[in-house]
Design a protein around this motif. Structure first.
Motif, mmCIF file in Angstrom:
data_model
loop_
_atom_site.group_PDB
_atom_site.id
_atom_site.type_symbol
_atom_site.label_atom_id
_atom_site.label_comp_id
_atom_site.label_asym_id
_atom_site.label_seq_id
_atom_site.Cartn_x
_atom_site.Cartn_y
_atom_site.Cartn_z
ATOM 1 N N UNK A 31 0.825 -1.210 0.000
ATOM 2 C CA UNK A 31 0.000 0.000 0.000
ATOM 3 C C UNK A 31 0.858 1.258 0.000
ATOM 4 N N UNK A 32 1.969 1.231 0.711
ATOM 5 C CA UNK A 32 2.877 2.380 0.718
ATOM 6 C C UNK A 32 3.491 2.591 -0.663
ATOM 7 N N UNK A 33 3.844 1.507 -1.330
ATOM 8 C CA UNK A 33 4.403 1.607 -2.684
ATOM 9 C C UNK A 33 3.390 2.209 -3.647
ATOM 10 N N UNK A 34 2.149 1.734 -3.572
ATOM 11 C CA UNK A 34 1.101 2.246 -4.459
ATOM 12 C C UNK A 34 0.845 3.728 -4.196
ATOM 13 N N UNK A 35 0.864 4.133 -2.940
ATOM 14 C CA UNK A 35 0.667 5.546 -2.613
ATOM 15 C C UNK A 35 1.788 6.403 -3.194
ATOM 16 N N UNK A 36 3.001 5.910 -3.142
ATOM 17 C CA UNK A 36 4.132 6.622 -3.734
ATOM 18 C C UNK A 36 3.931 6.797 -5.241
ATOM 19 N N UNK A 37 3.491 5.733 -5.902
ATOM 20 C CA UNK A 37 3.246 5.788 -7.348
ATOM 21 C C UNK A 37 2.103 6.745 -7.668
ATOM 22 N N UNK A 38 1.069 6.730 -6.840
ATOM 23 C CA UNK A 38 -0.071 7.636 -7.051
ATOM 24 C C UNK A 38 0.381 9.086 -6.989
ATOM 25 N N UNK A 39 1.184 9.412 -6.001
ATOM 26 C CA UNK A 39 1.661 10.787 -5.857
ATOM 27 C C UNK A 39 2.445 11.223 -7.091
ATOM 28 N N UNK A 40 3.301 10.333 -7.585
ATOM 29 C CA UNK A 40 4.099 10.636 -8.774
ATOM 30 C C UNK A 40 3.211 10.873 -9.988
ATOM 31 N N UNK A 41 2.203 10.005 -10.177
ATOM 32 C CA UNK A 41 1.310 10.135 -11.336
ATOM 33 C C UNK A 41 0.453 11.380 -11.229
ATOM 34 N N UNK A 42 -0.001 11.707 -10.036
ATOM 35 C CA UNK A 42 -0.835 12.899 -9.855
ATOM 36 C C UNK A 42 -0.040 14.180 -10.098
ATOM 37 N N UNK A 43 1.208 14.201 -9.662
ATOM 38 C CA UNK A 43 2.065 15.363 -9.914
ATOM 39 C C UNK A 43 2.267 15.546 -11.421
ATOM 40 N N UNK A 44 2.490 14.425 -12.123
ATOM 41 C CA UNK A 44 2.660 14.490 -13.569
ATOM 42 C C UNK A 44 1.409 15.073 -14.232
ATOM 43 N N UNK A 45 0.217 14.618 -13.805
ATOM 44 C CA UNK A 45 -1.025 15.122 -14.396
ATOM 45 C C UNK A 45 -1.181 16.613 -14.155
ATOM 46 N N UNK A 46 -0.923 17.047 -12.949
ATOM 47 C CA UNK A 46 -1.064 18.467 -12.624
ATOM 48 C C UNK A 46 -0.108 19.311 -13.458
ATOM 49 N N UNK A 47 1.051 18.772 -13.728
ATOM 50 C CA UNK A 47 2.050 19.498 -14.507
ATOM 51 C C UNK A 47 1.682 19.563 -15.987
ATOM 52 N N UNK A 48 1.238 18.431 -16.546
ATOM 53 C CA UNK A 48 1.011 18.361 -17.998
ATOM 54 C C UNK A 48 -0.435 18.629 -18.404
ATOM 55 N N UNK A 49 -1.396 18.352 -17.515
ATOM 56 C CA UNK A 49 -2.823 18.575 -17.775
ATOM 57 C C UNK A 49 -3.235 18.079 -19.169
ATOM 58 N N UNK A 50 -3.065 16.786 -19.423
ATOM 59 C CA UNK A 50 -3.308 16.237 -20.769
ATOM 60 C C UNK A 50 -4.788 15.960 -21.051
ATOM 61 N N UNK A 51 -5.594 17.016 -21.080
ATOM 62 C CA UNK A 51 -7.037 16.837 -21.302
ATOM 63 C C UNK A 51 -7.442 17.423 -22.654
ATOM 64 N N UNK A 52 -8.229 16.660 -23.388
ATOM 65 C CA UNK A 52 -8.743 17.091 -24.684
ATOM 66 C C UNK A 52 -10.226 16.745 -24.747
ATOM 67 N N UNK A 53 -11.065 17.644 -25.291
ATOM 68 C CA UNK A 53 -12.489 17.334 -25.388
ATOM 69 C C UNK A 53 -12.764 16.353 -26.515
ATOM 70 N N UNK A 54 -13.843 15.585 -26.386
ATOM 71 C CA UNK A 54 -14.270 14.750 -27.503
ATOM 72 C C UNK A 54 -14.721 15.645 -28.659
#
Length: 261
Positions: free
Chosen positions: A108-131
């Protein structure tokens, strides 16, 4: 009363409830980026602990399709990444770490570490496109007086962030994440809560989504119509969304009219 006009018929409605990922925004752009970052970090963290996750099982872990370089190019519409809650995804990954020899706490600690990394990446890149065609359709809905809400397996705060990144949050009078209800999709709880917030009856609401969980939620809530958004390659595969009343490739096939009868 406004009517939602689909290739399969017309439906008098006063509200539309939208799924978010794969329905408002392009799924692979956002969750492909998140999944690649998460799974990459997950495998690296395991390797640092002397463990190796079998590469051939990475795609089946969350229900993703990968190219030869490991990039996520598509997803299973009825798989965990498309239909599961974030808690579901974290539990799946934690279980894999446990199977490989970590304690449940370590996993669970490992998964939380990975989640934090992925969330930081999303906030930085904001890869959202509308349909394609979405903004025109939303404008048409608002012009015709249709109330709009989002019902998503994502958590509310994250969903609101994604809508804001896309610049479409102002269209929606309610955003219902899975954290606001006891049961998520395919149960009716989110749709019923959204209708309550909008002040409409479920029988006067349409549901638009890209998974059969969305369609089953609509049926369970007693919605007027369940509309499935399927890509061009998927539109002929009825089995993907067997409970949909209507299947469309894009918003270009949907329009809003007026019931003059």
């Amino acid at each position: 009363m406004p009517e939602l006009i689909t290739p399969q018929g017309e439906h008098s409605i006063s509200a539309i409830l939208f799924d978010k990922d794969g329905t408002l925004l392009q799924f692979v752009s956002l969750w492909g980026s998140w999944g690649e970052c998460f799974l990459g970090q997950f495998t690296r963290q395991l390797e640092q602990r002397g463990l190796k996750f079998p590469v051939q099982y990475l795609a089946s872990l969350l229900g993703t399709v990968h190219d030869a370089e490991g990039r996520i190019t598509d997803y299973d519409r009825n798989g965990p990444l498309a239909m599961g809650t974030m808690s579901d995804l974290y539990a799946i990954l934690s279980w894999q770490g446990y199977l490989l020899g970590l304690s449940w706490a370590e996993s669970k600690e490992l998964v939380e570490l990975c989640r934090q990394e992925a969330d930081v990446m999303l906030e930085r890149s904001r890869p959202v496109l509308p349909l394609p065609g979405l903004l025109r359709f939303l404008d048409d809905c608002i012009a015709k007086g249709i109330a709009l809400a989002v019902v998503t397996a994502d958590e509310t705060a994250a969903a609101e962030n994604h809508l804001r990144w896309l610049g479409i949050q102002h269209y929606f009078s309610a955003v219902i994440g899975t954290d606001q209800v006891e049961r998520g999709k395919p149960f009716p709880d989110m749709a019923l809560l959204a209708c309550e917030r909008l002040g409409v009856q479920p029988a006067g609401a349409a549901v638009i989504g890209d998974t059969n969980g969305d369609m089953r939620m609509a049926k369970a809530a007693g919605a007027a119509v369940a509309v499935g958004i399927a890509g061009a390659a998927d539109i002929s595969v009825r089995g993907l969304l067997p409970d949909a009343d209507s299947l469309v490739q894009s918003y270009a096939e949907l329009s809003i009219g007026r019931n003059t009868r």
